[in-house]
Design a protein around this motif. Sequence first.
Motif, PDB file in Angstrom:
ATOM      1  N   THR A  27       5.688  48.397  65.532  1.00  0.00           N
ATOM      2  CA  THR A  27       6.596  48.803  66.607  1.00  0.00           C
ATOM      3  C   THR A  27       5.976  48.540  67.974  1.00  0.00           C
ATOM      4  O   THR A  27       6.644  48.014  68.871  1.00  0.00           O
ATOM      5  N   ALA A  28       4.707  48.884  68.119  1.00  0.00           N
ATOM      6  CA  ALA A  28       4.027  48.680  69.401  1.00  0.00           C
ATOM      7  C   ALA A  28       3.985  47.201  69.779  1.00  0.00           C
ATOM      8  O   ALA A  28       4.267  46.835  70.927  1.00  0.00           O
ATOM      9  N   ILE A  29       3.669  46.354  68.828  1.00  0.00           N
ATOM     10  CA  ILE A  29       3.577  44.914  69.109  1.00  0.00           C
ATOM     11  C   ILE A  29       4.951  44.319  69.382  1.00  0.00           C
ATOM     12  O   ILE A  29       5.133  43.564  70.341  1.00  0.00           O
ATOM     13  N   VAL A  30       5.914  44.652  68.553  1.00  0.00           N
ATOM     14  CA  VAL A  30       7.262  44.085  68.723  1.00  0.00           C
ATOM     15  C   VAL A  30       7.840  44.491  70.072  1.00  0.00           C
ATOM     16  O   VAL A  30       8.393  43.654  70.805  1.00  0.00           O
ATOM     17  N   GLN A  31       7.723  45.756  70.415  1.00  0.00           N
ATOM     18  CA  GLN A  31       8.319  46.234  71.665  1.00  0.00           C
ATOM     19  C   GLN A  31       7.628  45.672  72.910  1.00  0.00           C
ATOM     20  O   GLN A  31       8.296  45.315  73.875  1.00  0.00           O
ATOM     21  N   THR A  32       6.291  45.606  72.891  1.00  0.00           N
ATOM     22  CA  THR A  32       5.580  45.165  74.097  1.00  0.00           C
ATOM     23  C   THR A  32       5.407  43.652  74.176  1.00  0.00           C
ATOM     24  O   THR A  32       5.639  43.067  75.234  1.00  0.00           O
ATOM     25  N   HIS A  33       5.038  43.021  73.094  1.00  0.00           N
ATOM     26  CA  HIS A  33       4.764  41.586  73.144  1.00  0.00           C
ATOM     27  C   HIS A  33       5.988  40.733  72.866  1.00  0.00           C
ATOM     28  O   HIS A  33       6.232  39.756  73.576  1.00  0.00           O
ATOM     29  N   LEU A  34       6.735  41.062  71.844  1.00  0.00           N
ATOM     30  CA  LEU A  34       7.863  40.208  71.472  1.00  0.00           C
ATOM     31  C   LEU A  34       9.115  40.476  72.302  1.00  0.00           C
ATOM     32  O   LEU A  34       9.881  39.559  72.587  1.00  0.00           O
ATOM     33  N   ARG A  35       9.325  41.727  72.670  1.00  0.00           N
ATOM     34  CA  ARG A  35      10.504  42.057  73.499  1.00  0.00           C
ATOM     35  C   ARG A  35      10.162  42.147  74.974  1.00  0.00           C
ATOM     36  O   ARG A  35      11.056  42.285  75.804  1.00  0.00           O
ATOM     37  N   GLY A  36       8.872  42.112  75.313  1.00  0.00           N
ATOM     38  CA  GLY A  36       8.437  42.080  76.707  1.00  0.00           C
ATOM     39  C   GLY A  36       8.677  43.356  77.487  1.00  0.00           C
ATOM     40  O   GLY A  36       8.805  43.317  78.713  1.00  0.00           O
ATOM     41  N   ARG A  37       8.754  44.467  76.807  1.00  0.00           N
ATOM     42  CA  ARG A  37       8.987  45.736  77.492  1.00  0.00           C
ATOM     43  C   ARG A  37       7.673  46.294  78.026  1.00  0.00           C
ATOM     44  O   ARG A  37       6.607  46.036  77.477  1.00  0.00           O
ATOM     45  N   SER A  38       7.742  47.084  79.063  1.00  0.00           N
ATOM     46  CA  SER A  38       6.532  47.649  79.669  1.00  0.00           C
ATOM     47  C   SER A  38       5.955  48.748  78.772  1.00  0.00           C
ATOM     48  O   SER A  38       6.676  49.403  78.016  1.00  0.00           O
ATOM     49  N   HIS A  39       4.648  48.936  78.885  1.00  0.00           N
ATOM     50  CA  HIS A  39       3.984  49.972  78.106  1.00  0.00           C
ATOM     51  C   HIS A  39       4.528  51.361  78.457  1.00  0.00           C
ATOM     52  O   HIS A  39       4.725  52.195  77.568  1.00  0.00           O
ATOM     53  N   ASP A  40       4.769  51.583  79.731  1.00  0.00           N
ATOM     54  CA  ASP A  40       5.295  52.889  80.170  1.00  0.00           C
ATOM     55  C   ASP A  40       6.657  53.179  79.533  1.00  0.00           C
ATOM     56  O   ASP A  40       6.902  54.288  79.043  1.00  0.00           O
ATOM     57  N   GLU A  76       9.752  56.113  75.408  1.00  0.00           N
ATOM     58  CA  GLU A  76      10.762  56.086  74.355  1.00  0.00           C
ATOM     59  C   GLU A  76      10.221  56.650  73.038  1.00  0.00           C
ATOM     60  O   GLU A  76      10.923  57.345  72.316  1.00  0.00           O
ATOM     61  N   LEU A  77       8.960  56.336  72.738  1.00  0.00           N
ATOM     62  CA  LEU A  77       8.350  56.802  71.490  1.00  0.00           C
ATOM     63  C   LEU A  77       7.810  58.230  71.605  1.00  0.00           C
ATOM     64  O   LEU A  77       7.455  58.835  70.591  1.00  0.00           O
ATOM     65  N   GLY A  78       7.719  58.744  72.839  1.00  0.00           N
ATOM     66  CA  GLY A  78       7.208  60.093  73.038  1.00  0.00           C
ATOM     67  C   GLY A  78       5.704  60.206  72.820  1.00  0.00           C
ATOM     68  O   GLY A  78       5.229  61.227  72.323  1.00  0.00           O
ATOM     69  N   ILE A  79       4.976  59.158  73.191  1.00  0.00           N
ATOM     70  CA  ILE A  79       3.517  59.166  73.048  1.00  0.00           C
ATOM     71  C   ILE A  79       2.884  58.790  74.381  1.00  0.00           C
ATOM     72  O   ILE A  79       3.533  58.174  75.237  1.00  0.00           O
ATOM     73  N   PRO A  80       1.611  59.144  74.575  1.00  0.00           N
ATOM     74  CA  PRO A  80       0.931  58.734  75.811  1.00  0.00           C
ATOM     75  C   PRO A  80       0.776  57.211  75.885  1.00  0.00           C
ATOM     76  O   PRO A  80       0.688  56.533  74.854  1.00  0.00           O
ATOM     77  N   VAL A  81       0.713  56.697  77.101  1.00  0.00           N
ATOM     78  CA  VAL A  81       0.561  55.258  77.297  1.00  0.00           C
ATOM     79  C   VAL A  81      -0.739  54.765  76.663  1.00  0.00           C
ATOM     80  O   VAL A  81      -0.781  53.688  76.058  1.00  0.00           O
ATOM     81  N   GLY A  82      -1.797  55.549  76.757  1.00  0.00           N
ATOM     82  CA  GLY A  82      -3.080  55.171  76.159  1.00  0.00           C
ATOM     83  C   GLY A  82      -2.978  55.000  74.652  1.00  0.00           C
ATOM     84  O   GLY A  82      -3.594  54.107  74.067  1.00  0.00           O
ATOM     85  N   THR A  83      -2.210  55.857  74.010  1.00  0.00           N
ATOM     86  CA  THR A  83      -2.005  55.750  72.564  1.00  0.00           C
ATOM     87  C   THR A  83      -1.271  54.461  72.229  1.00  0.00           C
ATOM     88  O   THR A  83      -1.626  53.761  71.271  1.00  0.00           O
ATOM     89  N   LEU A  84      -0.258  54.139  73.021  1.00  0.00           N
ATOM     90  CA  LEU A  84       0.476  52.898  72.801  1.00  0.00           C
ATOM     91  C   LEU A  84      -0.447  51.690  72.977  1.00  0.00           C
ATOM     92  O   LEU A  84      -0.426  50.762  72.167  1.00  0.00           O
ATOM     93  N   ARG A  85      -1.271  51.711  74.018  1.00  0.00           N
ATOM     94  CA  ARG A  85      -2.201  50.599  74.250  1.00  0.00           C
ATOM     95  C   ARG A  85      -3.165  50.448  73.069  1.00  0.00           C
ATOM     96  O   ARG A  85      -3.472  49.334  72.659  1.00  0.00           O
ATOM     97  N   SER A  86      -3.628  51.559  72.516  1.00  0.00           N
ATOM     98  CA  SER A  86      -4.506  51.508  71.340  1.00  0.00           C
ATOM     99  C   SER A  86      -3.772  50.916  70.145  1.00  0.00           C
ATOM    100  O   SER A  86      -4.337  50.107  69.401  1.00  0.00           O
ATOM    101  N   ARG A  87      -2.526  51.322  69.964  1.00  0.00           N
ATOM    102  CA  ARG A  87      -1.748  50.780  68.842  1.00  0.00           C
ATOM    103  C   ARG A  87      -1.542  49.281  68.987  1.00  0.00           C
ATOM    104  O   ARG A  87      -1.612  48.542  67.997  1.00  0.00           O
TER     105      ARG A  87
END
Length: 181
Positions: free
Chosen positions: A133-146, A151-162
Amino acid sequence: MARRREHAASQELDVRAAYNAHGPEIYRFALRQLGDGGAAQDVVQEVFLRAWRAMHSYDPQLASLRTWLFAIARNVVVDEARRFAVRPWQRDLTDGSDLDATVGTGGAALDERLVDSWVVEEALRRISDDHRTAIVQTHLRGRSHDEVAAELGIPVGTLRSRVFYGLKALRLAMEEMGVEP
């Protein structure tokens, strides 16, 4: 001894069935990429030779036979293109009559993108849902980490780690599939 011959015979039949099912499609892929019928035939032969040699490493749980064969084909086409780059005079040995109509019209790039997308899709299936989910949303769909983190209800740092660990897992999955970086 007889059992060993039966096993070898059954493997040979599997390679023949794979060739009958996927050989023509791999040939067309190689022809579009290389623009040379002879080289495309060499690619098909090398793909099935490598597949036969590595048959013990094929796992249908990891990838479909078609995806596995096209991953091998992609590597062989790259090798063949490099060989042509070193020996460009070999391309002049053909008269061009074996070229497919799509060569030179973007068909080659389309085929390579299609195979790449199959390989990435297969590799994405092998990683965890959170990483995917993290890769598809940020890299493939080009959405911002914030935006994705909110949307996922997690900290930005957690998303970056994922994303970071997901990309590492994706790279490993592709290596397991036999795809060279």
